[in-house]
Design a protein around this motif. Structure first.
Motif, PDB file in Angstrom:
ATOM      1  N   HIS A  44       0.813  -1.220   0.000  1.00 53.09           N
ATOM      2  CA  HIS A  44       0.000   0.000   0.000  1.00 53.09           C
ATOM      3  C   HIS A  44       0.847   1.271   0.000  1.00 53.09           C
ATOM      4  O   HIS A  44       0.354   2.357  -0.243  1.00 53.09           O
ATOM      5  CB  HIS A  44      -0.880   0.005   1.249  1.00 53.09           C
ATOM      6  CG  HIS A  44      -0.079   0.070   2.525  1.00 53.09           C
ATOM      7  ND1 HIS A  44       0.733  -0.966   2.953  1.00 53.09           N
ATOM      8  CD2 HIS A  44       0.078   1.059   3.447  1.00 53.09           C
ATOM      9  CE1 HIS A  44       1.333  -0.632   4.082  1.00 53.09           C
ATOM     10  NE2 HIS A  44       0.952   0.591   4.403  1.00 53.09           N
TER      11      HIS A  44
ATOM     12  N   GLN B 251       9.717  -1.849   2.547  1.00 50.71           N
ATOM     13  CA  GLN B 251       8.526  -1.602   1.721  1.00 50.71           C
ATOM     14  C   GLN B 251       8.383  -0.108   1.447  1.00 50.71           C
ATOM     15  O   GLN B 251       8.146   0.296   0.312  1.00 50.71           O
ATOM     16  CB  GLN B 251       7.267  -2.082   2.449  1.00 50.71           C
ATOM     17  CG  GLN B 251       7.143  -3.577   2.545  1.00 50.71           C
ATOM     18  CD  GLN B 251       6.420  -4.164   1.352  1.00 50.71           C
ATOM     19  OE1 GLN B 251       6.373  -3.565   0.286  1.00 50.71           O
ATOM     20  NE2 GLN B 251       5.873  -5.350   1.517  1.00 50.71           N
TER      21      GLN B 251
ATOM     22  N   SER C  22       4.441   6.709   7.303  1.00 45.06           N
ATOM     23  CA  SER C  22       3.295   6.330   8.125  1.00 45.06           C
ATOM     24  C   SER C  22       3.070   7.411   9.184  1.00 45.06           C
ATOM     25  O   SER C  22       3.649   8.492   9.096  1.00 45.06           O
ATOM     26  CB  SER C  22       3.574   4.965   8.770  1.00 45.06           C
ATOM     27  OG  SER C  22       2.397   4.460   9.354  1.00 45.06           O
TER      28      SER C  22
ATOM     29  N   GLY D 147       1.570  -0.734  11.970  1.00 48.98           N
ATOM     30  CA  GLY D 147       2.941  -0.447  12.395  1.00 48.98           C
ATOM     31  C   GLY D 147       2.981   1.001  12.856  1.00 48.98           C
ATOM     32  O   GLY D 147       3.116   1.315  14.033  1.00 48.98           O
TER      33      GLY D 147
ATOM     34  N   GLY E 117       0.365   2.748  11.451  1.00 49.10           N
ATOM     35  CA  GLY E 117      -1.088   2.908  11.352  1.00 49.10           C
ATOM     36  C   GLY E 117      -1.622   3.231   9.971  1.00 49.10           C
ATOM     37  O   GLY E 117      -2.837   3.363   9.804  1.00 49.10           O
ATOM     38  N   SER E 118      -0.757   3.332   8.946  1.00 46.55           N
ATOM     39  CA  SER E 118      -1.270   3.915   7.698  1.00 46.55           C
ATOM     40  C   SER E 118      -2.155   2.986   6.864  1.00 46.55           C
ATOM     41  O   SER E 118      -3.169   3.427   6.332  1.00 46.55           O
ATOM     42  CB  SER E 118      -0.126   4.476   6.851  1.00 46.55           C
ATOM     43  OG  SER E 118       0.605   3.466   6.205  1.00 46.55           O
ATOM     44  N   ASN E 119      -1.796   1.695   6.734  1.00 48.35           N
ATOM     45  CA  ASN E 119      -2.670   0.853   5.896  1.00 48.35           C
ATOM     46  C   ASN E 119      -3.968   0.545   6.633  1.00 48.35           C
ATOM     47  O   ASN E 119      -5.043   0.496   6.039  1.00 48.35           O
ATOM     48  CB  ASN E 119      -1.946  -0.419   5.422  1.00 48.35           C
ATOM     49  CG  ASN E 119      -2.070  -1.582   6.382  1.00 48.35           C
ATOM     50  OD1 ASN E 119      -3.034  -2.328   6.339  1.00 48.35           O
ATOM     51  ND2 ASN E 119      -1.112  -1.734   7.295  1.00 48.35           N
TER      52      ASN E 119
ATOM     53  N   SER F  21      -2.066  -5.877   2.911  1.00 48.19           N
ATOM     54  CA  SER F  21      -1.217  -4.693   2.730  1.00 48.19           C
ATOM     55  C   SER F  21      -0.002  -4.925   1.854  1.00 48.19           C
ATOM     56  O   SER F  21       0.577  -3.973   1.337  1.00 48.19           O
ATOM     57  CB  SER F  21      -0.799  -4.147   4.094  1.00 48.19           C
ATOM     58  OG  SER F  21      -0.097  -5.129   4.836  1.00 48.19           O
TER      59      SER F  21
HETATM   60  C1  LIG Z   1       3.273  -4.810   3.875  1.00 46.62           C
HETATM   61  C2  LIG Z   1       3.220  -3.886   5.042  1.00 46.62           C
HETATM   62  N1  LIG Z   1       2.107  -3.836   5.786  1.00 46.62           N
HETATM   63  C3  LIG Z   1       2.017  -3.027   6.845  1.00 46.62           C
HETATM   64  C4  LIG Z   1       3.062  -2.205   7.228  1.00 46.62           C
HETATM   65  C5  LIG Z   1       2.914  -1.359   8.443  1.00 46.62           C
HETATM   66  O1  LIG Z   1       2.906   0.000   8.184  1.00 46.62           O
HETATM   67  P1  LIG Z   1       1.597   0.871   8.385  1.00 46.62           P
HETATM   68  O2  LIG Z   1       1.104   0.611   9.757  1.00 46.62           O
HETATM   69  O3  LIG Z   1       2.012   2.276   8.195  1.00 46.62           O
HETATM   70  O4  LIG Z   1       0.626   0.437   7.344  1.00 46.62           O
HETATM   71  C6  LIG Z   1       4.241  -2.202   6.481  1.00 46.62           C
HETATM   72  C7  LIG Z   1       5.353  -1.325   6.851  1.00 46.62           C
HETATM   73  O5  LIG Z   1       6.417  -1.354   6.329  1.00 46.62           O
HETATM   74  C8  LIG Z   1       4.314  -3.063   5.367  1.00 46.62           C
HETATM   75  O6  LIG Z   1       5.416  -3.109   4.629  1.00 46.62           O
END
Ligand SMILES: Cc1ncc(COP(=O)(O)O)c(C=O)c1O
Length: 463
Positions: free
Chosen positions: A110, A138, A230, A266, A268-270, A414
């Motif tokens: 994402h 990522q 994020s 992590g 919080g963004s996705n 994600s």
């Molecule tokens: C595939 C994937 N999902 C989730 C996350 C967690 O990040 P966030 O909470 O910002 O979505 C990451 C962070 O690197 C990620 O690579």
């Protein structure tokens, strides 16, 4: 076979992002400067371009997505809404499991939803170079991809443990023209300081953020800014395209609303990207359970207090009101590298304080088990971060079976795990163990926060 892939046309793509700040019953506490007073937008100007700062502090409910950004996103957006019928069948659950497939973007997650937007706004502002941190790689690869398409230089500080464990993402960054170094590095004061004290440290997102900010603000040309993958309001805003698409897709197939929305978190963004449009429905009375998921090794939402804390280890960011394990927290080297951040997005935290969300933590082994169940039924190999969400999805699907209820579960897929196979290798060869952060360890890191301003817990009491 019934329909299991639900696609939107390019012409159906959402044209505005959704800003939860406009609808939270209790407003966010403001970020504070070192003097304990709220920071003004111009104080953030050395770090971010003003057009993004405006989004960061905006209270507008809807913000237009510029056409040029959509033109880049069309490469993979709108993303499919899929139904995991093979998993449903395997579990024998009456639940209907839907997921937004964010793994179809060129970097595989994402993250480019905001990387493209951030790179574009920086370019508009006359910036030529972006610095950033990355955990699993990522985010670094997403920003490298966006900078390449938009024409910016990109420098990535990658958390040491991931730099060593996940070399392929580093190569992807190289393929998109970015320069990636291991953090802590000897290139910055922040990095050198940590290396002096802990030469063998696995690193942390907090340290890598300090390094990236330092390089941005010390560039005398004024043409470098920092970009965060994020946590901040504008990052979450850009991700809401996920949930807005999902709502259109549900409308298209006649699903009124999901019963449960799940995402790993992590920074919080996705999770926010998928869930915030549904949080808005919940604020307006809808009966939806909304679950952010984290690892037991880094239990920010489930165990850490709501406090004012710095976003980075060197204490260079403003103080944010959030759940935090303490800015000097060095998380154990679990494979879900993107879930190892000490804090959490203030918007997510305020929604937790309000009682709108039900955070949960899962062990690493349960997550890998869920990932293999997924790979053995749906076929795709999920990112270790995504697997944390899958652990919750499978638990909810089993609960639905016990209750005999046809629940609609929606979660965010994600990212794929094709660059994270060393984690699978470690799991399959029995090298991984579970880890629960001991109380004493947490108390040690939280001691650093005693002298900081306290965050007031404000809530409407409706949930
Ligand atoms: C595939 C994937 N999902 C989730 C996350 C967690 O990040 P966030 O909470 O910002 O979505 C990451 C962070 O690197 C990620 O690579």
């Amino acid at each position: 076979m019934e329909q299991i892939k639900f696609m939107l046309n390019e012409s159906d793509i959402p044209r505005q992002w959704y800003n939860l700040a406009a609808d939270l019953p209790t407003p966010l506490l403001p970020p504070l400067g070192p003097d304990g007073n709220p920071v003004s937008p111009d104080m953030l100007a050395p770090v971010f371009p003003m057009n993004l700062i405006e989004q960061e502090v905006s209270a507008e409910r809807w913000i237009d997505i510029p056409e040029e950004i959509l033109n880049i996103l069309y490469r993979w957006r709108p993303t499919p809404l899929r139904r995991a019928v093979y998993l449903e069948e395997f579990l024998g659950t009456p639940a209907k499991i839907y997921f937004k497939d964010e793994s179809v973007s060129p970097p595989g997650s994402h993250k480019p939803n905001t990387a493209v937007a951030q790179a574009w706004y920086n370019k508009q502002f006359g910036i030529e170079r972006l610095t950033t941190e990355t955990g699993a790689g990522q985010w670094g690869s997403a920003l490298a991809f966006a900078c390449k398409l938009i024409g910016l230089e990109c420098k990535v500080f990658m958390v040491r443990i991931s730099f060593d464990q996940k070399p392929f993402r580093k190569m992807m960054m190289g393929a998109w023209g970015a320069n990636c170094v291991a953090s802590p590095s000897s290139e910055t004061n922040a990095g050198r300081k940590v290396l002096e004290k802990m030469p063998d440290t696995p690193g942390s997102l907090g340290i890598a953020i300090s390094e990236a900010i330092e390089q941005a603000v010390t560039d005398k040309s004024g043409k470098t800014r920092y970009s965060l993958g994020s946590v901040l309001n504008h990052v979450l805003l850009h991700q809401t395209i996920i949930g807005l698409e999902a709502k259109k897709q549900f409308e298209m197939i006649g699903v009124k609303q999901p019963d449960i929305v799940i995402g790993c978190a992590g920074g919080g963004s996705n999770f926010a990207g998928l869930s915030f449009p549904f949080v808005a429905d919940k604020i307006n009375g809808a009966n939806i359970r909304i679950v952010p998921v984290e690892p037991t090794a880094c239990p920010t939402m489930t165990r850490a207090p709501f406090v004012y804390d710095f976003g980075d280890t060197a204490c260079t960011t403003p103080l944010l009101a959030m759940h935090s394990l303490g800015h000097s927290f060095i998380p154990p080297p679990i494979h879900a590298g993107g879930l190892r951040y000490h804090g959490m997005a203030p918007l997510v935290c305020q929604a937790i304080v309000e009682g709108l969300l039900e955070p949960r933590a899962y062990h690493q082994l349960q997550s890998y088990e869920a990932a293999l169940t997924w790979a053995g039924t749906e076929g795709f190999i999920p990112a270790p971060e995504t697997s944390q969400a899958l652990a919750a999805v499978i638990e909810e699907a089993k609960n639905a079976k016990e209750e005999g209820k046809e629940k609609v579960i929606l979660f965010n897929y994600s990212g794929h795990g094709l660059m994270d196979l060393t984690g699978y290798d470690a799991y399959l060869s029995g090298k991984l163990t579970d880890y629960e952060l001991p109380d004493e360890e947490m108390d040690k890191y939280l001691k650093d926060l005693e002298s900081l301003p306290k965050a007031e817990v404000r809530k409407s009491g409706k949930w």
